[in-house]
Design an enzyme around this catalytic site. Structure first.
Site, PDB file in Angstrom:
ATOM      1  N   LYS A 150       0.822  -1.220   0.000  1.00 41.48           N
ATOM      2  CA  LYS A 150       0.000   0.000   0.000  1.00 41.48           C
ATOM      3  C   LYS A 150       0.855   1.269   0.000  1.00 41.48           C
ATOM      4  O   LYS A 150       0.575   2.208  -0.747  1.00 41.48           O
ATOM      5  CB  LYS A 150      -0.932  -0.001   1.213  1.00 41.48           C
ATOM      6  CG  LYS A 150      -1.906  -1.163   1.258  1.00 41.48           C
ATOM      7  CD  LYS A 150      -2.883  -1.039   2.416  1.00 41.48           C
ATOM      8  CE  LYS A 150      -2.223  -1.089   3.783  1.00 41.48           C
ATOM      9  NZ  LYS A 150      -1.547  -2.388   4.034  1.00 41.48           N
TER      10      LYS A 150
ATOM     11  N   ARG B   1      -8.916   1.492   9.431  1.00 38.60           N
ATOM     12  CA  ARG B   1      -8.537   0.103   9.659  1.00 38.60           C
ATOM     13  C   ARG B   1      -9.673  -0.699  10.283  1.00 38.60           C
ATOM     14  O   ARG B   1      -9.540  -1.900  10.458  1.00 38.60           O
ATOM     15  CB  ARG B   1      -7.302   0.032  10.555  1.00 38.60           C
ATOM     16  CG  ARG B   1      -6.020   0.404   9.816  1.00 38.60           C
ATOM     17  CD  ARG B   1      -4.809  -0.009  10.594  1.00 38.60           C
ATOM     18  NE  ARG B   1      -3.575   0.258   9.867  1.00 38.60           N
ATOM     19  CZ  ARG B   1      -2.366  -0.011  10.324  1.00 38.60           C
ATOM     20  NH1 ARG B   1      -2.233  -0.563  11.521  1.00 38.60           N
ATOM     21  NH2 ARG B   1      -1.297   0.263   9.625  1.00 38.60           N
TER      22      ARG B   1
ATOM     23  N   ARG C  55      12.585  -9.401   4.931  1.00 38.09           N
ATOM     24  CA  ARG C  55      13.134  -8.047   4.993  1.00 38.09           C
ATOM     25  C   ARG C  55      14.257  -7.967   6.026  1.00 38.09           C
ATOM     26  O   ARG C  55      14.193  -8.567   7.090  1.00 38.09           O
ATOM     27  CB  ARG C  55      12.044  -7.032   5.344  1.00 38.09           C
ATOM     28  CG  ARG C  55      10.995  -6.904   4.260  1.00 38.09           C
ATOM     29  CD  ARG C  55      10.166  -5.641   4.355  1.00 38.09           C
ATOM     30  NE  ARG C  55       9.414  -5.517   5.594  1.00 38.09           N
ATOM     31  CZ  ARG C  55       8.367  -4.706   5.738  1.00 38.09           C
ATOM     32  NH1 ARG C  55       7.968  -3.962   4.727  1.00 38.09           N
ATOM     33  NH2 ARG C  55       7.720  -4.640   6.883  1.00 38.09           N
TER      34      ARG C  55
ATOM     35  N   ARG D 185      13.652  -6.553  11.862  1.00 34.56           N
ATOM     36  CA  ARG D 185      12.844  -5.709  12.741  1.00 34.56           C
ATOM     37  C   ARG D 185      11.812  -6.564  13.469  1.00 34.56           C
ATOM     38  O   ARG D 185      11.385  -7.610  12.974  1.00 34.56           O
ATOM     39  CB  ARG D 185      12.107  -4.633  11.936  1.00 34.56           C
ATOM     40  CG  ARG D 185      12.998  -3.629  11.235  1.00 34.56           C
ATOM     41  CD  ARG D 185      12.166  -2.520  10.641  1.00 34.56           C
ATOM     42  NE  ARG D 185      10.988  -3.037   9.940  1.00 34.56           N
ATOM     43  CZ  ARG D 185       9.939  -2.296   9.606  1.00 34.56           C
ATOM     44  NH1 ARG D 185       9.902  -1.022   9.889  1.00 34.56           N
ATOM     45  NH2 ARG D 185       8.919  -2.837   8.961  1.00 34.56           N
TER      46      ARG D 185
ATOM     47  N   ARG E  81      -0.192  -9.783  13.138  1.00 34.24           N
ATOM     48  CA  ARG E  81      -0.691  -8.668  12.321  1.00 34.24           C
ATOM     49  C   ARG E  81      -1.706  -9.153  11.289  1.00 34.24           C
ATOM     50  O   ARG E  81      -2.707  -8.479  11.020  1.00 34.24           O
ATOM     51  CB  ARG E  81       0.481  -7.967  11.634  1.00 34.24           C
ATOM     52  CG  ARG E  81       1.412  -7.243  12.588  1.00 34.24           C
ATOM     53  CD  ARG E  81       2.643  -6.718  11.880  1.00 34.24           C
ATOM     54  NE  ARG E  81       2.324  -5.589  11.003  1.00 34.24           N
ATOM     55  CZ  ARG E  81       3.140  -5.123  10.068  1.00 34.24           C
ATOM     56  NH1 ARG E  81       4.300  -5.716   9.847  1.00 34.24           N
ATOM     57  NH2 ARG E  81       2.789  -4.085   9.332  1.00 34.24           N
TER      58      ARG E  81
END
Length: 210
Positions: free
Chosen positions: A13, A88, A123, A156, A167
């Site tokens: 997004k 959200r 990542r 992270r 999440r």
């Protein structure tokens, strides 16, 4: 032009918001970026939001709504905007309606949970300069070492498997119902997220202009 970008965390997004913003000259309003800046500066809002963000949970609606109200008052929003990260929840969407914000389209980037996990868990970020890498899509020349400064590459907290699963669960339970909310209002446009960024962008721009 007033747009909302929907999709799971890691669907792309933010990247698409930047591209649309540059092409059409309207600001990309990212609640995530605003909140992270507040946390960094240790403002009252930042400190309030930090505990929720650290746990991968949603920041309370009243905090998000107050942020958006302030942002909409800035001159660059006069000609439209792209909302990334808000609403959200259906409650937040209803609050937007109560504020008199008329959304033109809600663009939903569809990416499978399996692909989301692959994207996020791969990542890596430099612990020194903050440069970003990905073990599959953008690997460093030397594993675990930043190309730019030689710093150690770390995962992270947001990109650890446990947090990613949390999440995604939060997204499916609290955010995904927005698709039905905007579909009933004739605003929903679904875009299938592609492996290549350029392919997703092509579909997104076509959806905006349709």
């Amino acid at each position: 032009m007033k747009l909302i970008l929907l999709g799971a965390p890691g669907a792309g997004k933010g990247t698409q918001a930047e591209i649309i913003s540059e092409k059409y000259g309207i600001p990309a309003v990212s609640t995530g970026n605003i909140l992270r800046e507040a946390v960094k500066n240790q403002t009252r809002l930042g400190l309030e939001a930090k505990s929720y963000m650290d746990a991968g949970a949603l920041v309370p609606d009243d905090v998000i709504i107050s942020i958006i109200k302030e942002r909409f008052k800035e001159p660059d929003c006069a000609g439209g905007f792209i909302l990334d990260g808000m609403p959200r929840t259906v409650v937040q969407a209803e609050k937007l309606d109560e504020m008199g914000v008329e959304i033109d389209k809600a663009l939903d980037i569809e990416v499978s949970d399996e692909d989301i996990i692959k994207r996020l868990s791969g990542r890596r970020v430099c612990s020194v300069c903050g440069s970003s890498y990905h073990v599959l899509y953008r690997p460093p020349a030397e594993e675990g070492v930043c190309d730019k400064c030689g710093g150690e590459l770390i995962i992270r907290r947001d990109d650890q498997i446990e947090t990613i699963l949390d999440r995604l669960e939060t997204y499916h339970r609290q955010t995904e119902p927005l698709k039905d909310y905007y579909e009933k209002r004739g605003k929903l446009v679904i875009v299938e997220g592609q492996e290549e960024l350029a392919d997703t962008t092509r579909l997104m721009l076509a959806a905006v202009e349709a």
